[in-house]
Write a protein that holds these residues in place. Structure first.
Motif, PDB file in Angstrom:
ATOM      1  N   ALA A  49       0.813  -1.221   0.000  1.00  0.00           N
ATOM      2  CA  ALA A  49       0.000   0.000   0.000  1.00  0.00           C
ATOM      3  C   ALA A  49       0.843   1.266   0.000  1.00  0.00           C
ATOM      4  N   CYS A  50       2.104   1.158   0.378  1.00  0.00           N
ATOM      5  CA  CYS A  50       2.949   2.342   0.512  1.00  0.00           C
ATOM      6  C   CYS A  50       3.637   2.664  -0.809  1.00  0.00           C
ATOM      7  N   PRO A  51       3.453   3.892  -1.312  1.00  0.00           N
ATOM      8  CA  PRO A  51       4.127   4.263  -2.557  1.00  0.00           C
ATOM      9  C   PRO A  51       5.647   4.299  -2.371  1.00  0.00           C
ATOM     10  N   ILE A  52       6.365   3.923  -3.410  1.00  0.00           N
ATOM     11  CA  ILE A  52       7.824   3.874  -3.352  1.00  0.00           C
ATOM     12  C   ILE A  52       8.397   5.048  -4.148  1.00  0.00           C
ATOM     13  N   PHE A  53       9.276   5.807  -3.504  1.00  0.00           N
ATOM     14  CA  PHE A  53       9.962   6.910  -4.156  1.00  0.00           C
ATOM     15  C   PHE A  53      11.458   6.624  -4.147  1.00  0.00           C
ATOM     16  N   PRO A  54      12.144   6.855  -5.258  1.00  0.00           N
ATOM     17  CA  PRO A  54      13.595   6.666  -5.284  1.00  0.00           C
ATOM     18  C   PRO A  54      14.276   7.575  -4.265  1.00  0.00           C
ATOM     19  N   GLY A  55      15.348   7.080  -3.684  1.00  0.00           N
ATOM     20  CA  GLY A  55      16.140   7.888  -2.767  1.00  0.00           C
ATOM     21  C   GLY A  55      15.645   7.895  -1.337  1.00  0.00           C
TER      22      GLY A  55
END
Length: 135
Positions: free
Chosen positions: A88-94
């Motif tokens: 459910a948690c969005p993934i962002f680079p970095g």
């Protein structure tokens, strides 16, 4: 100037684990870390057993309200700690992501929630030591 680390704790209902983790990190960090918590499917209220076991430490979470996980919260955070919320948690680079495998306190009494709280407290203190090394 040093920036203040931002930590987001996420679980499904934001009524137990993530609330305890956020409150414990705020307690130990004393303003040196920005702390948020949220849930992928927030409950209507905080788990009463969580309120009870946190009160034992002198931390009042009785007025906390479960919050919906927002993409902006993840984007603003340096560290995202998930606790059984799956994908459910969005993934962002970095970003730094960790998943803490913790028993769900939902429907449990204080005796069952206390060891979960203590496990979270140990993990939060270790995280804080990494985020704010002494020196």
């Amino acid at each position: 100037m040093t920036t203040i680390p931002e930590v987001l704790f996420v679980c499904v209902h934001n009524a137990g684990r993530s609330q305890m983790a956020a409150a414990l990190l705020e307690h130990h960090a004393r303003g040196r870390v920005t702390v948020r918590s949220a849930g992928s499917a927030p409950a209507d209220s905080i788990n009463p057993a969580v309120v009870e076991v946190m009160n034992e430490l002198g931390i009042d979470v009785s007025r906390n309200v479960p919050a919906k996980l927002l993409t902006e919260d993840v984007a603003a955070s340096d560290v995202v700690i998930t606790m059984g919320c799956g994908d459910a948690c969005p993934i962002f680079p970095g970003k730094r992501y960790e998943d803490w495998a913790l028993q769900d306190p939902a429907g449990q009494g204080a005796d069952a929630v206390r060891p979960i709280r203590d496990d979270i407290d140990r993990r939060v203190q270790a995280l804080l030591a990494e985020l704010l090394p002494a020196g």
